[in-house]
Design a protein around this motif. Structure first.
Motif, PDB file in Angstrom:
ATOM      1  N   TRP A 116       0.845  -1.197   0.000  1.00 50.45           N
ATOM      2  CA  TRP A 116       0.000   0.000   0.000  1.00 50.45           C
ATOM      3  C   TRP A 116       0.878   1.244   0.000  1.00 50.45           C
ATOM      4  N   THR A 117       0.295   2.351  -0.389  1.00 54.80           N
ATOM      5  CA  THR A 117       0.947   3.657  -0.369  1.00 54.80           C
ATOM      6  C   THR A 117       0.014   4.641   0.311  1.00 54.80           C
ATOM      7  N   SER A 118       0.513   5.405   1.259  1.00 48.10           N
ATOM      8  CA  SER A 118      -0.327   6.348   1.996  1.00 48.10           C
ATOM      9  C   SER A 118      -0.649   7.560   1.131  1.00 48.10           C
ATOM     10  N   LEU A 119      -1.592   8.358   1.599  1.00 48.11           N
ATOM     11  CA  LEU A 119      -1.850   9.647   0.978  1.00 48.11           C
ATOM     12  C   LEU A 119      -0.653  10.559   1.203  1.00 48.11           C
ATOM     13  N   GLN A 120      -0.574  11.619   0.414  1.00 45.96           N
ATOM     14  CA  GLN A 120       0.528  12.569   0.568  1.00 45.96           C
ATOM     15  C   GLN A 120       0.460  13.229   1.937  1.00 45.96           C
ATOM     16  N   ALA A 137      -0.759   8.950  12.952  1.00 43.11           N
ATOM     17  CA  ALA A 137      -0.854   7.502  13.044  1.00 43.11           C
ATOM     18  C   ALA A 137      -1.553   6.985  11.797  1.00 43.11           C
ATOM     19  N   LEU A 138      -0.939   5.977  11.151  1.00 37.31           N
ATOM     20  CA  LEU A 138      -1.508   5.357   9.963  1.00 37.31           C
ATOM     21  C   LEU A 138      -1.803   3.897  10.248  1.00 37.31           C
ATOM     22  N   SER A 139      -2.797   3.358   9.589  1.00 39.92           N
ATOM     23  CA  SER A 139      -3.112   1.945   9.709  1.00 39.92           C
ATOM     24  C   SER A 139      -2.036   1.114   9.034  1.00 39.92           C
ATOM     25  N   LEU A 140      -1.531   0.099   9.745  1.00 44.31           N
ATOM     26  CA  LEU A 140      -0.541  -0.794   9.153  1.00 44.31           C
ATOM     27  C   LEU A 140      -1.178  -1.702   8.105  1.00 44.31           C
ATOM     28  N   LYS A 141      -2.491  -1.791   8.118  1.00 41.95           N
ATOM     29  CA  LYS A 141      -3.201  -2.638   7.155  1.00 41.95           C
ATOM     30  C   LYS A 141      -3.253  -2.024   5.767  1.00 41.95           C
ATOM     31  N   ASP A 142      -3.543  -0.697   5.693  1.00 40.23           N
ATOM     32  CA  ASP A 142      -3.723  -0.079   4.373  1.00 40.23           C
ATOM     33  C   ASP A 142      -3.151   1.326   4.241  1.00 40.23           C
ATOM     34  N   GLY A 143      -2.522   1.860   5.301  1.00 42.99           N
ATOM     35  CA  GLY A 143      -1.921   3.186   5.223  1.00 42.99           C
ATOM     36  C   GLY A 143      -2.873   4.335   5.428  1.00 42.99           C
ATOM     37  N   SER A 144      -4.124   4.068   5.746  1.00 43.13           N
ATOM     38  CA  SER A 144      -5.082   5.154   5.966  1.00 43.13           C
ATOM     39  C   SER A 144      -4.780   5.872   7.280  1.00 43.13           C
ATOM     40  N   VAL A 145      -5.178   7.138   7.359  1.00 41.29           N
ATOM     41  CA  VAL A 145      -4.896   7.964   8.534  1.00 41.29           C
ATOM     42  C   VAL A 145      -5.842   7.590   9.665  1.00 41.29           C
ATOM     43  N   ILE A 146      -5.285   7.261  10.823  1.00 43.71           N
ATOM     44  CA  ILE A 146      -6.081   6.977  12.020  1.00 43.71           C
ATOM     45  C   ILE A 146      -6.334   8.271  12.777  1.00 43.71           C
TER      46      ILE A 146
END
Length: 409
Positions: free
Chosen positions: A135-139, A169-178
């Motif tokens: 996965w790649t996080s948002l900018q 904090a980002l989700s390790l599952k998909d990189g989404s912002v927690i």
């Protein structure tokens, strides 16, 4: 021979469920030891292409090195074979800031800084087996100063830096912002869990947030102990007076050892110890190196003793900062040398000599010389990485490149 119970305890305490790039190789106690069980294989070396990222690699318990090149990651097996290369920015339009390995999900977490009209950062997760992108996080508007931690307890990636004053904090599952917090000038992230922290009176993971001493407020470098959840509870904060090269190591008895990072010349770096529960300063001094030499960052063993290198000698202190032992002097001091030592669970502390041509092994009991290894004279920039019982990975500069190779011990 090493007591197997001691080794099991050592591995349990030193390899908890939180890994940070700002602690060498992700080790909260900064022992720089990986519990590798495979064979020790010599006779290989790898030289990077010119101008790699020059940041700390990540290493798995199988002995695989995940090294950040300028725009991509290369995975090198313990026998020197390249497992894979690439995965982050095939077009080369990025600069990798740091790499952390999350072994429980077999992901290599990479901070990558892009410049496309503006500078921004993305976190990229790569599969450890083949380097493909998970996965790649948002900018994110952080960039090269960013520090990254990963946590098994919360299954999250934490990142922060002082460029844009953001802690996320980002989700390790998909990189989404927690969650995301603003207006925090961070110089690094240093994590510890309740595992092995007997006097730490919290069940949650905590993170140390060294704040920027140059944020315009005239601060000396404040250290925060911070709960890693959306409530953002601060357990304590304290002014220690550190610079942006500060290093910390957690003991198993609730003491945080550190050095202030204000090196680069005669006068030495200050060392300190902090109570992890209260934030009280236990000691703060200039250590026991020759005044011309520098105190390195600390390494801490399972008994709560800390070890520092001076480049031409090493010493150990008790949790209260008093001297436990100091070794003989081996050659002249170097006021610009301060690489942290490494701890072998068999009772040895390894440190580079400041001339770059030797690695010394001392007894952790009394500081007596166990063995001196003559090594390729290079400007080594990472602590010696102890891989299992009989191998050490060394990383040094070779012109505009980095060379890495194993040393059999």
């Amino acid at each position: 021979e090493m007591n197997l119970a001691v080794l099991a305890l050592y591995i349990t305490l030193q390899f908890s469920t939180a890994y940070c790039w700002t602690q060498q190789y992700g080790d909260a106690a900064s022992t720089n030891y990986v519990p590798y069980q495979g064979p020790a294989i010599a006779g290989w070396n790898y030289t990077t292409p010119p101008f790699p990222s020059q940041t700390s690699p990540a290493v798995s318990s199988e002995g695989t090195i995940f090294y950040p090149l300028r725009a991509n990651v290369i995975a090198i097996l313990s026998n020197g074979t390249i497992l894979w290369s690439g995965g982050v920015a095939p077009d080369g339009n990025a600069y990798l800031t740091n790499v952390v390995f999350a072994d429980w999900v077999q992901l290599v977490i990479v901070g990558a800084s892009w410049v496309e009209g503006k500078t921004y950062l993305q976190v990229v997760a790569l599969h450890a087996q083949n380097g493909s992108v998970a996965w790649t996080s948002l900018q994110n508007d952080l960039y090269h100063s960013t520090s990254i931690c990963v946590s098994q307890t919360s299954n999250a990636v934490y990142l922060g830096g002082f460029d844009k004053r953001t802690f996320s904090a980002l989700s390790l599952k998909d990189g989404s912002v927690i969650w995301e917090k603003r207006d925090i000038y961070l110089l690094g992230l240093f994590m510890q869990t309740k595992i092995g922290s007997r006097s730490l009176e919290v069940d949650e993971e905590i993170v140390l947030l060294p704040t920027d001493p140059y944020d315009g407020s005239g601060g000396k470098g404040r250290l925060f102990s911070y709960e890693l959840d959306s409530s953002g509870k601060t357990y304590w904060s304290v002014d220690v007076g550190f610079d942006d090269g500060a290093l910390f190591a957690f003991s198993t008895f609730g003491v945080i050892f550190g050095s202030d990072g204000a090196g680069g010349g005669a006068g030495g770096m200050k060392t300190f110890g902090i109570n992890a529960s209260s934030g009280d300063v236990i000691f703060s001094n200039f250590g026991f190196c020759n005044p011309i030499a520098q105190n390195s960052g600390p390494a801490v063993d399972i008994y709560g003793y800390a070890y520092y290198s001076c480049g031409n000698q090493a010493y150990s202190v008790y949790p209260n900062g008093s001297l436990r032992w100091i070794s003989e002097i081996y050659g002249e001091p170097n006021p610009y040398f301060s690489i942290s030592p490494s701890l072998h669970p068999g009772g040895l502390v390894y440190f580079f000599h400041s001339d770059g041509g030797a690695l010394l092994a001392l007894s952790t009991q009394d500081g007596l010389l166990h063995k001196r290894y003559e090594i390729t004279p290079l400007p080594y920039y990472e602590p010696p990485l102890i891989v299992g019982n009989s191998m050490i990975y060394l990383f040094g500069f070779a012109g505009n490149s980095i060379v890495m190779y194993p040393l059999i011990i």
